[in-house]
Scaffold this motif. Structure first.
Motif, PDB file in Angstrom:
ATOM      1  N   UNK A  44       0.677  -1.185   0.111  1.00  0.00           N
ATOM      2  CA  UNK A  44       0.056  -0.130   0.076  1.00  0.00           C
ATOM      3  C   UNK A  44       0.907   1.246  -0.111  1.00  0.00           C
ATOM      4  N   UNK A  45       0.771   1.931  -0.894  1.00  0.00           N
ATOM      5  CA  UNK A  45       1.480   3.307  -1.014  1.00  0.00           C
ATOM      6  C   UNK A  45       0.576   4.600  -0.745  1.00  0.00           C
ATOM      7  N   UNK A  46       1.066   5.131   0.435  1.00  0.00           N
ATOM      8  CA  UNK A  46       0.292   6.244   0.911  1.00  0.00           C
ATOM      9  C   UNK A  46       0.812   7.653   0.182  1.00  0.00           C
ATOM     10  N   UNK A  47       0.335   8.219  -0.798  1.00  0.00           N
ATOM     11  CA  UNK A  47       0.686   9.470  -1.404  1.00  0.00           C
ATOM     12  C   UNK A  47       0.723  10.697  -0.379  1.00  0.00           C
ATOM     13  N   UNK A  48      -0.391  11.060   0.026  1.00  0.00           N
ATOM     14  CA  UNK A  48      -0.582  12.265   0.945  1.00  0.00           C
ATOM     15  C   UNK A  48      -1.840  11.848   1.783  1.00  0.00           C
ATOM     16  N   UNK A  49      -1.581  12.325   3.066  1.00  0.00           N
ATOM     17  CA  UNK A  49      -2.670  12.187   3.968  1.00  0.00           C
ATOM     18  C   UNK A  49      -2.689  13.239   5.248  1.00  0.00           C
ATOM     19  N   UNK A  50      -3.738  14.000   5.011  1.00  0.00           N
ATOM     20  CA  UNK A  50      -3.944  14.996   5.934  1.00  0.00           C
ATOM     21  C   UNK A  50      -4.190  14.422   7.356  1.00  0.00           C
ATOM     22  N   UNK A  51      -4.046  15.110   8.566  1.00  0.00           N
ATOM     23  CA  UNK A  51      -4.112  14.519   9.848  1.00  0.00           C
ATOM     24  C   UNK A  51      -5.539  14.383   9.890  1.00  0.00           C
ATOM     25  N   UNK A  52      -6.025  13.150  10.249  1.00  0.00           N
ATOM     26  CA  UNK A  52      -7.254  12.612  10.338  1.00  0.00           C
ATOM     27  C   UNK A  52      -7.921  12.118   9.189  1.00  0.00           C
ATOM     28  N   UNK A  77      -2.263  -2.957   8.021  1.00  0.00           N
ATOM     29  CA  UNK A  77      -1.201  -3.350   9.046  1.00  0.00           C
ATOM     30  C   UNK A  77      -2.038  -4.568   9.678  1.00  0.00           C
ATOM     31  N   UNK A  78      -3.337  -4.540   9.999  1.00  0.00           N
ATOM     32  CA  UNK A  78      -4.130  -5.665  10.497  1.00  0.00           C
ATOM     33  C   UNK A  78      -4.056  -6.754   9.484  1.00  0.00           C
ATOM     34  N   UNK A  79      -3.844  -6.732   8.181  1.00  0.00           N
ATOM     35  CA  UNK A  79      -3.929  -7.590   7.273  1.00  0.00           C
ATOM     36  C   UNK A  79      -2.558  -8.198   7.207  1.00  0.00           C
ATOM     37  N   UNK A  80      -1.651  -7.477   7.356  1.00  0.00           N
ATOM     38  CA  UNK A  80      -0.168  -8.009   7.396  1.00  0.00           C
ATOM     39  C   UNK A  80       0.305  -7.595   5.960  1.00  0.00           C
ATOM     40  N   UNK A  81      -0.314  -6.387   5.619  1.00  0.00           N
ATOM     41  CA  UNK A  81       0.191  -5.705   4.378  1.00  0.00           C
ATOM     42  C   UNK A  81       1.399  -4.879   4.545  1.00  0.00           C
ATOM     43  N   UNK A  82       2.246  -4.373   3.499  1.00  0.00           N
ATOM     44  CA  UNK A  82       3.265  -3.650   3.852  1.00  0.00           C
ATOM     45  C   UNK A  82       2.804  -2.347   3.232  1.00  0.00           C
ATOM     46  N   UNK A  83       3.335  -1.389   4.097  1.00  0.00           N
ATOM     47  CA  UNK A  83       2.900   0.353   3.864  1.00  0.00           C
ATOM     48  C   UNK A  83       4.087   0.948   3.531  1.00  0.00           C
ATOM     49  N   UNK A  84       3.955   1.745   2.325  1.00  0.00           N
ATOM     50  CA  UNK A  84       4.973   2.587   2.200  1.00  0.00           C
ATOM     51  C   UNK A  84       4.488   3.986   2.180  1.00  0.00           C
ATOM     52  N   UNK A  85       5.144   5.167   2.535  1.00  0.00           N
ATOM     53  CA  UNK A  85       4.546   6.492   2.388  1.00  0.00           C
ATOM     54  C   UNK A  85       5.537   7.176   1.800  1.00  0.00           C
ATOM     55  N   UNK A 130       1.063  15.681   6.657  1.00  0.00           N
ATOM     56  CA  UNK A 130       1.195  15.530   8.048  1.00  0.00           C
ATOM     57  C   UNK A 130       1.034  13.972   8.065  1.00  0.00           C
ATOM     58  N   UNK A 131      -0.070  13.219   7.622  1.00  0.00           N
ATOM     59  CA  UNK A 131      -0.050  11.883   7.773  1.00  0.00           C
ATOM     60  C   UNK A 131       0.766  10.925   7.290  1.00  0.00           C
ATOM     61  N   UNK A 132       1.292  11.308   6.087  1.00  0.00           N
ATOM     62  CA  UNK A 132       2.557  10.562   5.604  1.00  0.00           C
ATOM     63  C   UNK A 132       3.687  10.569   6.196  1.00  0.00           C
TER      64      UNK A 132
END
Length: 381
Positions: A242-250, A261-269, A280-282
């Motif tokens: 999962x690639x998180x490009x942008x994420x504001x707070x909340x 994360x619950x599913x055991x997937x890899x997260x990149x930001x 802010x989120x990333x």
């Protein structure tokens, strides 16, 4: 949960496969019977047909959860289920249940797998290596450029790009993938046939024709409160990374991260300016341990892939054949870094098309990208 046997004298006549499927769909369509309750009922009574039979003549049980599930099961309507099956057949919609071979294997193992899925398009895409590209609806220009670049690189590598068909970076991810003739899955928070948001009507048609639309909502169902947070677990569940490009707070994007994360997937930001509200989120994800994504190769390496570079000749012009637009972009680059905005102004190309062309030239080893949206002609070899 304690298994409760079907009371003596109430065993139904063995059902056909078609009847059993209809019974299952009837239960899956019933309000208040989600995937977990349905799985518990099937475990207790052996089949969907048995569940419908027992619901009409419920046994005495001290298992309150089972008794509650049986009460809800009384509302199941095989007639409504059959109508849904017919509607799907007439509309070219695949109705998938966990026992079907085409049911996405990646979703079988998530904590709350969907009891039923509706799909239109190439269902096989849901069984291929995939990334999810997610981010803010109200994004920055930087976020748009990164989402387009990452999605284009994934498309060129043959990876499936998954996103949520929302406005903003979801739409950028899908459209950039399709512009590269890549593979994409749009996961809906409503039924097939409902275009939401309406501004994505053209994109919806493109994904429907050349990719896959997937949802756990019956055809024609409007978005409901809570539909989109539940949809997010399917976006992350279908993806390897999962690639998180942008994420504001909340941001709701962070709900998908929690699912991943619950599913055991890899997260990149993707790191962003500390002054940008949409980063802010990333940036916090990176601070808390997510791997930063600094280039397309960071992502492709997760799949044992890398961008393929074709050698550049000793002269200034490439030996490979370029399209007219590719040549236009290549000719306005030089060995000194140039901001993508300047390249857009010099070529007159829309930013979305330009980024796709630059990505192709980068994959071909003709240009290289630098941090901050700068590009330059690749060093000669």
């Amino acid at each position: 949960m304690t298994t409760t046997a079907i009371p003596a004298g109430r065993n139904p006549t063995p059902s056909s496969d078609a009847d059993e499927r209809t019974a299952y769909v009837a239960l899956a369509l019933t309000d208040q019977i989600g995937g977990r309750r349905l799985a518990a009922l099937l475990s207790a009574f052996g089949s969907a047909s048995n569940v419908l039979h027992v619901a009409r003549h419920p046994p005495v049980t001290r298992d309150a959860a089972l008794a509650s599930a049986l009460r809800h099961a009384r509302a199941a309507s095989p007639a409504d289920a059959q109508a849904t099956v017919i509607q799907c057949e007439r509309s070219g919609i695949a109705l998938l249940i966990p026992g079907d071979a085409a049911y996405p294997p990646a979703l079988r193992s998530i904590p709350d797998p969907p009891a039923m899925l509706f799909a239109r398009g190439d269902v096989s895409l849901a069984s291929r290596p995939a990334i999810a590209v997610i981010g803010s609806r109200d994004h920055s220009r930087y976020g748009r450029e990164v989402a387009a670049l990452i999605s284009s690189a994934a498309a060129d590598a043959g990876l499936v790009v998954v996103s949520g068909m929302a406005r903003g970076l979801d739409a950028v991810a899908h459209s950039s993938t399709l512009d590269r003739e890549g593979l994409t899955i749009g996961v809906l928070g409503n039924g097939i046939g409902v275009v939401y948001p309406a501004a994505n009507a053209a994109l919806y048609a493109r994904v429907e024709q050349r990719g896959l639309l997937l949802t756990e909502h019956p055809p024609g169902e409007r978005p409901l409160p809570g539909s989109f947070p539940r949809r997010n677990r399917l976006i992350s569940g279908l993806a390897n990374v999962i690639v998180v490009v942008e994420a504001a707070e909340g941001s709701g994007t962070l709900v998908t991260v929690s699912c991943a994360l619950e599913q055991g997937r890899e997260v990149m930001a993707v790191p962003g300016p500390i002054t940008s509200p949409t980063s802010v989120g990333t940036n916090r994800l990176i601070r808390d341990g997510a791997e930063p994504l600094l280039a397309a190769d960071d992502l492709l390496a997760k799949f044992a892939m890398q961008t393929v570079a074709r050698p550049i000749p000793q002269g200034e012009e490439p030996v490979c054949t370029l399209s007219g637009e590719e040549a236009l972009v290549f000719n306005v680059t030089n060995h000194e870094p140039r901001l993508v905005d300047d390249i857009a102004q010099a070529t007159g190309l829309p930013m979305g098309i330009l980024l796709g062309l630059l990505c192709g030239l980068e994959l071909g080893g003709l240009v290289e990208q630098l941090p901050g949206g700068w590009f330059r002609r690749a060093a000669r070899r």
